[in-house]
Design a protein around this motif. Structure first.
Motif, PDB file in Angstrom:
ATOM      1  N   ALA A   1       0.855  -1.191   0.000  1.00  0.00           N
ATOM      2  CA  ALA A   1       0.000   0.000   0.000  1.00  0.00           C
ATOM      3  C   ALA A   1       0.891   1.240   0.000  1.00  0.00           C
ATOM      4  CB  ALA A   1      -0.912   0.002   1.217  1.00  0.00           C
ATOM      5  N   ILE A   2       0.607   2.148  -0.915  1.00  0.00           N
ATOM      6  CA  ILE A   2       1.318   3.418  -0.964  1.00  0.00           C
ATOM      7  C   ILE A   2       0.471   4.476  -0.272  1.00  0.00           C
ATOM      8  CG2 ILE A   2       2.168   5.254  -2.476  1.00  0.00           C
ATOM      9  CD1 ILE A   2       3.949   2.824  -2.460  1.00  0.00           C
ATOM     10  N   LEU A   3       1.062   5.132   0.721  1.00  0.00           N
ATOM     11  CA  LEU A   3       0.395   6.185   1.486  1.00  0.00           C
ATOM     12  C   LEU A   3       0.901   7.518   0.944  1.00  0.00           C
ATOM     13  CD1 LEU A   3       0.260   3.578   3.175  1.00  0.00           C
ATOM     14  CD2 LEU A   3       0.533   4.965   5.224  1.00  0.00           C
ATOM     15  N   CYS A   4       0.006   8.311   0.351  1.00  0.00           N
ATOM     16  CA  CYS A   4       0.476   9.444  -0.452  1.00  0.00           C
ATOM     17  C   CYS A   4      -0.519  10.594  -0.420  1.00  0.00           C
ATOM     18  CB  CYS A   4       0.681   8.958  -1.883  1.00  0.00           C
ATOM     19  SG  CYS A   4       1.260  10.189  -3.036  1.00  0.00           S
ATOM     20  N   ILE A   5      -0.082  11.770   0.037  1.00  0.00           N
ATOM     21  CA  ILE A   5      -0.956  12.942  -0.069  1.00  0.00           C
ATOM     22  C   ILE A   5      -1.118  13.282  -1.546  1.00  0.00           C
ATOM     23  CG2 ILE A   5      -0.389  13.856   2.205  1.00  0.00           C
ATOM     24  CD1 ILE A   5       1.479  15.863   0.857  1.00  0.00           C
ATOM     25  N   SER A   6      -2.248  13.861  -1.906  1.00  0.00           N
ATOM     26  CA  SER A   6      -2.591  14.066  -3.314  1.00  0.00           C
ATOM     27  C   SER A   6      -1.631  15.011  -4.027  1.00  0.00           C
ATOM     28  CB  SER A   6      -4.020  14.591  -3.432  1.00  0.00           C
ATOM     29  OG  SER A   6      -4.190  15.798  -2.702  1.00  0.00           O
ATOM     30  N   GLU A   7      -0.964  15.881  -3.295  1.00  0.00           N
ATOM     31  CA  GLU A   7      -0.006  16.800  -3.917  1.00  0.00           C
ATOM     32  C   GLU A   7       1.174  16.077  -4.545  1.00  0.00           C
ATOM     33  OE1 GLU A   7       0.866  20.681  -1.831  1.00  0.00           O
ATOM     34  OE2 GLU A   7      -0.182  19.615  -0.237  1.00  0.00           O
TER      35      GLU A   7
ATOM     36  N   LEU B   1      -8.154  10.665  -9.093  1.00  0.00           N
ATOM     37  CA  LEU B   1      -7.740   9.273  -8.882  1.00  0.00           C
ATOM     38  C   LEU B   1      -8.199   8.322  -9.977  1.00  0.00           C
ATOM     39  CD1 LEU B   1      -8.475   9.096  -5.054  1.00  0.00           C
ATOM     40  CD2 LEU B   1      -6.263   9.417  -6.163  1.00  0.00           C
ATOM     41  N   LYS B   2      -8.985   8.814 -10.931  1.00  0.00           N
ATOM     42  CA  LYS B   2      -9.532   7.919 -11.960  1.00  0.00           C
ATOM     43  C   LYS B   2      -8.437   7.263 -12.790  1.00  0.00           C
ATOM     44  CE  LYS B   2     -14.111  10.006 -12.374  1.00  0.00           C
ATOM     45  NZ  LYS B   2     -15.070  10.731 -13.245  1.00  0.00           N
TER      46      LYS B   2
END
Length: 248
Positions: free
Chosen positions: A201-207, A237-238
C-alpha cells in the motif's frame, strides 16, 4: 524571479519530498549553485529546513520528532485512519519510515494483535505503545538524514521476510512512471520491501500525485493499494483506478 518566490518553491519541494538536492533546484529555478546555496542557508537560518551536503532536509527529519513540523498533517491523519482499515489481527506488516507512516502508528486500534516489522526507530517507538503488537526493528547502518536503517545488511534481512502487507510512503507517484524517489539507498530499500511483501500500500498525499523523480522504485503493477486523503471517486484518482489500483 524574486528571492521570496524562490524560497516558496524550495519550501514546497521540501514539504512534498522531505529532501531536495541542490542540483535539482538549480535546474528547476534556473539559477546558479551559489544562489541556491545562499537560499538554503537563509532558510536554514530561519529554522525552516535542515541544510546538508548537496541539498536540504525537512525539519521533520529529526530525532526529537516534532508534530508541529509535519506538512499537511490533517491530510496525513486522514490517510492513516484509512490505512488502519487494511490491517487485521494476525497480520505481519512491514513498514518504512516517514511522517505519514508515523501518523499511521498513532491511529491503530488498541486491541490490534499483529506483528510489525519496520526499518524506522521512530515508527517502532510509536508501535511499542500497543500492548498486543509485536515490534521488530530491523537494524543496520543508520541514515542520520531520513532516520531509518539502510544498507546491505538491512536488505539481506528483508529478503528473509514474507509480510502480508507493506506500508510505504512515497515522494512521488505517477500513472506512467510509478513510484520514484531521489535517494539511491532509499530506492534499494523500497524495492526490497516490496519484494518481501504479498501486497503493498502506498500512502500518499494528493499533492505528490502526477510527479516523477529521478530514480524508479516500482511500477504501479507492483502496488495493490493507493491511500490518499481524497475520496476514492475523486476525478484525480480515476487514472490510477484505470491501472487496477485499489483506491482507499
Amino acid at each position: 524571479m524574486l528571492k521570496k518566490e524562490r524560497h516558496n518553491i524550495i519550501m514546497r519541494q521540501i514539504n512534498l519530498h522531505n529532501r531536495v538536492l541542490s542540483s535539482d533546484l538549480v535546474e528547476l529555478l534556473n539559477v546558479s549553485e551559489d544562489t541556491i546555496r545562499r537560499d538554503l542557508q537563509e532558510l536554514a537560518d530561519d529554522n525552516l529546513l535542515t541544510k546538508v551536503h548537496g541539498g536540504a532536509l525537512s525539519k521533520s527529519y529529526q530525532s526529537t520528532f516534532d508534530d508541529s513540523k509535519v506538512y499537511a498533517k490533517d491530510a496525513k491523519i486522514g490517510i492513516a485512519k484509512k490505512t488502519a482499515s487494511l490491517i487485521k489481527d494476525g497480520m505481519v506488516i512491514l513498514t518504512g519510515g516517514g511522517t505519514t507512516v508515523i501518523e499511521l502508528a498513532k491511529q491503530l486500534p488498541q486491541h490490534l494483535h499483529a506483528t510489525f516489522i519496520t526499518i524506522s526507530p521512530l515508527v517502532a517507538v510509536e508501535l511499542a505503545k500497543y500492548e498486543k503488537i509485536e515490534v521488530i526493528l530491523i537494524g543496520g547502518l543508520f541514515a542520520k538524514n531520513s532516520q531509518i536503517s539502510y544498507g546491505g545488511h538491512v536488505i539481506s534481512q528483508l529478503a528473509d521476510i514474507r509480510a502480508d502487507l507493506c506500508l510505504m510512503g512515497t515522494s512521488a507517484l505517477h500513472t506512467a512512471d510509478g513510484v520514484t524517489d531521489t535517494d539511491w539507498e532509499i530506492n534499494q530499500l523500497k524495492k526490497a520491501m516490496i519484494a518481501s511483501s504479498k501486497k503493498t500500500a502506498i500512502l500518499c498525499i494528493s499533492e505528490k500525485l502526477g510527479i516523477t523523480l529521478r530514480l524508479k522504485v516500482a511500477g504501479l503493477e507492483n502496488i495493490s493499494y493507493l491511500v490518499t486523503e481524497l475520496d476514492a471517486d475523486d476525478d484525480i484518482l480515476k487514472a490510477y483506478q484505470a491501472k487496477d489500483l485499489q483506491i482507499i
